[in-house]
Design an enzyme around this catalytic site. Structure first.
Site, PDB file in Angstrom:
ATOM      1  N   LYS A  46       0.762  -1.314  -0.062  1.00 14.98           N
ATOM      2  CA  LYS A  46       0.026  -0.009  -0.120  1.00 14.98           C
ATOM      3  C   LYS A  46       0.908   1.208  -0.017  1.00 14.98           C
ATOM      4  O   LYS A  46       0.418   2.215  -0.687  1.00 14.98           O
ATOM      5  CB  LYS A  46      -0.880   0.094   1.318  1.00 14.98           C
ATOM      6  CG  LYS A  46      -0.306  -0.350   2.556  1.00 14.98           C
ATOM      7  CD  LYS A  46      -0.490  -1.769   2.780  1.00 14.98           C
ATOM      8  CE  LYS A  46       0.592  -2.212   3.800  1.00 14.98           C
ATOM      9  NZ  LYS A  46       0.130  -3.223   4.860  1.00 14.98           N
ATOM     10  N   GLY A  77      -2.653 -10.418   7.881  1.00 11.89           N
ATOM     11  CA  GLY A  77      -2.283 -11.778   8.422  1.00 11.89           C
ATOM     12  C   GLY A  77      -1.908 -12.453   6.868  1.00 11.89           C
ATOM     13  O   GLY A  77      -2.458 -11.957   5.845  1.00 11.89           O
ATOM     14  N   VAL A 114      -5.233  -3.096   0.380  1.00 14.05           N
ATOM     15  CA  VAL A 114      -6.509  -2.442   1.405  1.00 14.05           C
ATOM     16  C   VAL A 114      -7.350  -3.503   1.749  1.00 14.05           C
ATOM     17  O   VAL A 114      -7.963  -4.243   0.994  1.00 14.05           O
ATOM     18  CB  VAL A 114      -7.219  -1.297   0.821  1.00 14.05           C
ATOM     19  CG1 VAL A 114      -8.118  -0.472   1.708  1.00 14.05           C
ATOM     20  CG2 VAL A 114      -6.274  -0.547   0.062  1.00 14.05           C
ATOM     21  N   ASP A 151      -0.336   3.505   7.797  1.00 16.48           N
ATOM     22  CA  ASP A 151      -0.685   2.568   7.185  1.00 16.48           C
ATOM     23  C   ASP A 151      -2.433   2.817   6.722  1.00 16.48           C
ATOM     24  O   ASP A 151      -2.736   2.506   5.533  1.00 16.48           O
ATOM     25  CB  ASP A 151      -0.608   1.373   7.919  1.00 16.48           C
ATOM     26  CG  ASP A 151      -1.265   0.096   7.069  1.00 16.48           C
ATOM     27  OD1 ASP A 151      -0.490  -0.203   6.196  1.00 16.48           O
ATOM     28  OD2 ASP A 151      -2.116  -0.438   7.447  1.00 16.48           O
ATOM     29  N   GLU A 201       3.657  -4.543  10.515  1.00 11.36           N
ATOM     30  CA  GLU A 201       4.674  -4.085   9.353  1.00 11.36           C
ATOM     31  C   GLU A 201       5.945  -4.251  10.075  1.00 11.36           C
ATOM     32  O   GLU A 201       6.142  -4.167  11.322  1.00 11.36           O
ATOM     33  CB  GLU A 201       4.572  -2.644   8.827  1.00 11.36           C
ATOM     34  CG  GLU A 201       3.394  -2.186   8.383  1.00 11.36           C
ATOM     35  CD  GLU A 201       2.968  -2.947   7.287  1.00 11.36           C
ATOM     36  OE1 GLU A 201       3.915  -3.212   6.199  1.00 11.36           O
ATOM     37  OE2 GLU A 201       1.939  -3.569   7.073  1.00 11.36           O
ATOM     38  N   LYS A 256      -4.029   3.372   2.808  1.00 14.15           N
ATOM     39  CA  LYS A 256      -5.131   2.744   2.452  1.00 14.15           C
ATOM     40  C   LYS A 256      -6.270   3.681   2.245  1.00 14.15           C
ATOM     41  O   LYS A 256      -7.009   3.362   1.127  1.00 14.15           O
ATOM     42  CB  LYS A 256      -5.523   1.869   3.497  1.00 14.15           C
ATOM     43  CG  LYS A 256      -4.436   0.429   3.559  1.00 14.15           C
ATOM     44  CD  LYS A 256      -4.766  -0.152   4.964  1.00 14.15           C
ATOM     45  CE  LYS A 256      -3.604  -1.412   5.033  1.00 14.15           C
ATOM     46  NZ  LYS A 256      -3.773  -2.105   6.139  1.00 14.15           N
ATOM     47  N   GLU A 265      -5.908  -5.611  -5.064  1.00 11.98           N
ATOM     48  CA  GLU A 265      -6.838  -5.707  -4.073  1.00 11.98           C
ATOM     49  C   GLU A 265      -6.237  -6.041  -2.781  1.00 11.98           C
ATOM     50  O   GLU A 265      -6.881  -5.623  -1.628  1.00 11.98           O
ATOM     51  CB  GLU A 265      -7.619  -7.026  -4.315  1.00 11.98           C
ATOM     52  CG  GLU A 265      -8.601  -7.528  -3.472  1.00 11.98           C
ATOM     53  CD  GLU A 265      -9.745  -6.448  -3.467  1.00 11.98           C
ATOM     54  OE1 GLU A 265     -10.679  -6.284  -4.571  1.00 11.98           O
ATOM     55  OE2 GLU A 265     -10.155  -5.969  -2.423  1.00 11.98           O
TER      56      GLU A 265
HETATM   57  N1  HSE Z   1       0.262  -3.911   9.025  1.00 15.47           N
HETATM   58  C1  HSE Z   1      -1.033  -4.008   8.298  1.00 15.47           C
HETATM   59  C2  HSE Z   1      -2.307  -4.046   8.731  1.00 15.47           C
HETATM   60  C3  HSE Z   1      -1.096  -5.433   7.348  1.00 15.47           C
HETATM   61  O1  HSE Z   1      -1.870  -4.359  10.376  1.00 15.47           O
HETATM   62  O2  HSE Z   1      -3.338  -3.993   8.636  1.00 15.47           O
HETATM   63  C4  HSE Z   1      -2.084  -5.299   6.173  1.00 15.47           C
HETATM   64  O3  HSE Z   1      -2.006  -4.171   5.339  1.00 15.47           O
END
Ligand code: HSE
Length: 424
Positions: free
Chosen positions: A123, A321, A150, A219, A208, A223, A147
């Site tokens: 992302k 995951g 996000v 993050d 991450e 997204k 896909e």
């Molecule tokens: N580190 C991200 C989260 C992983 O926890 O949503 C999935 O994008």
């Protein structure tokens, strides 16, 4: 044999040969050669699912896996040469799951220029370069699908694009980060401190490599940018000027206080579009216990859109995951080879970003007295907290940056509308 039967049989034989030839041809065409760039959580998940060869994944073949320079290869498919992958004409699809900006950006562009379809779960790089990737993929007649970037395994982008076939979408709202949702939910249920539950999220493969993106809202920001790009057909990059506030500073005492108020806290990404303007915000938000958001637990995400005729649509599933995310990567591969086109992006919208389109009320905790700073917004002291009323979102985030300069442990959360008010 009757003359006509003879010709019928001959015709039917020819037809069968033709069908077999077609079938063979089709068989050749549908073996899809894949190169996976990166073999971390998601990359190894893609490999695992493909190796299982279930249902429609039987014709997928992992030909190469790019690993770090000088790393010992564990499998015969592994190579540390990106050029070997780019120059292999048999490679149909490149799956980029390296994460980060460079070299991911450079490899994606190169793969597209080598006429390979690209699928990525990254992302951060999409949010920065969605316009360039869209343009280069179109120029080279290949697909660029994302896909899994996000909402992990949730078909959110597909759902958003589908809604956009009929409706303008004028609101997006979501729990977009699995790690922060897991942390908030664990703290809420067990009373454990922030750092302990963050470690658990890392062990489960949700966070991450550098979890600051998860806990500081970056993050979610990436997204939300990707979702806004698609929803409004424009290109917005995540920058430090946008209103983004994370959960790094939340304490067990804050949790206990929100619990007493009958509320649950979630890290939300939200955008509204009104007239020629749209806003954008990432912030901790309190919800009453009877909302779906309050019931979104563990690593789950809940992302919703509002469209003119469809109304509110909510998408829920595992947002982080290994296997859920890898599943979404493979769905994109199957889409390409089953000719399922995704929405075309033109980035031609003239909507302007407006920081103060929406007003919220907030609860603030700080060791410094902030009443003067928020004096225009009816500040009222409630124990260790200050409640600020009906303040434009952009203004709130601007003032909160000033608070953080003096007290780096300060925290804020957006309050729900009064019961009976419009849903948030
Ligand atoms: N580190 C991200 C989260 C992983 O926890 O949503 C999935 O994008």
């Amino acid at each position: 044999m009757h003359f006509c039967d003879y010709y019928d049989n001959l015709f039917s034989l020819e037809k069968q040969v033709f069908i077999i030839r077609e079938h063979k041809l089709k068989k050749e065409v549908i073996t899809v050669n894949i190169a996976i760039l990166g073999f971390g959580t998601v990359g190894s998940g893609v490999y695992k699912i493909i190796k299982k060869a279930n249902r429609q994944t039987q014709n997928l073949h992992v030909k190469h896996i790019l690993i770090r320079k000088n790393k010992k290869p564990d499998f015969p498919e592994m190579t540390d040469s990106i050029d070997e992958i780019l120059n292999d004409d048999d490679v149909d699809v490149v799956v980029e799951v390296l994460g980060g900006i460079e070299p991911a950006h450079q490899y994606i562009v190169e793969a597209l220029k080598h006429k390979k379809h690209v699928i990525t779960a990254n992302k951060a790089v999409i949010a920065q370069y969605m316009d360039e990737f869209t343009k280069v993929s179109r120029e080279n007649g290949v697909k660029f699908y994302f896909e899994s970037s996000v909402g992990g395994g949730i078909p959110w982008i597909q759902g958003l694009e589908r809604a956009l076939r009929i409706d303008d979408v004028n609101k997006i709202k979501g729990i977009f980060n699995g790690t922060s949702n897991f942390i908030l939910d664990q703290m809420h249920r067990t009373g454990e401190p922030f750092n302990d539950v963050l470690m658990q999220a890392q062990q489960l493969g949700y966070a991450e490599a550098d979890p600051s993106a998860d806990i500081d809202g970056l993050d979610v920001a990436n997204k939300l940018c990707i979702s806004v790009d698609i929803a409004y057909d424009l290109f917005i990059k995540p920058t430090a000027d946008l209103p983004i506030f994370g959960i790094r500073n939340i304490t067990e005492d804050d949790m206990a206080h929100f619990d007493q108020l009958g509320m649950t806290i979630k890290l939300m990404g939200v955008s509204h579009q009104v007239g020629n303007e749209f806003d954008y915000m990432v912030e901790p938000t309190l919800y009453y216990g009877d909302t779906l958001e309050a019931h979104t637990t563990d690593n789950y995400n809940l992302i919703s859109l509002h469209g003119e005729t469809i109304g509110v649509l909510k998408f829920m599933g595992q947002g982080a995951g290994q296997l859920p995310t890898a599943n979404a990567v493979i769905q994109d591969i199957l889409d390409i080879f089953q000719n399922k086109e995704h929405l075309k992006r033109e980035f031609k919208s003239t909507f302007k970003y407006s920081a103060n389109l929406t007003k919220h009320s907030y609860i603030v905790r700080s060791e410094i007295d902030c009443s003067t700073l928020f004096k225009k917004f009816n500040p009222s002291v409630r124990g260790d907290y200050l409640v600020v009323t009906d303040i434009p979102v952009g203004e709130m985030h601007r003032l909160m940056k000033q608070v953080l300069q003096k007290d780096e442990t300060a925290f804020m959360a957006s309050l729900p509308m009064k019961k009976g008010g419009a849903a948030k």
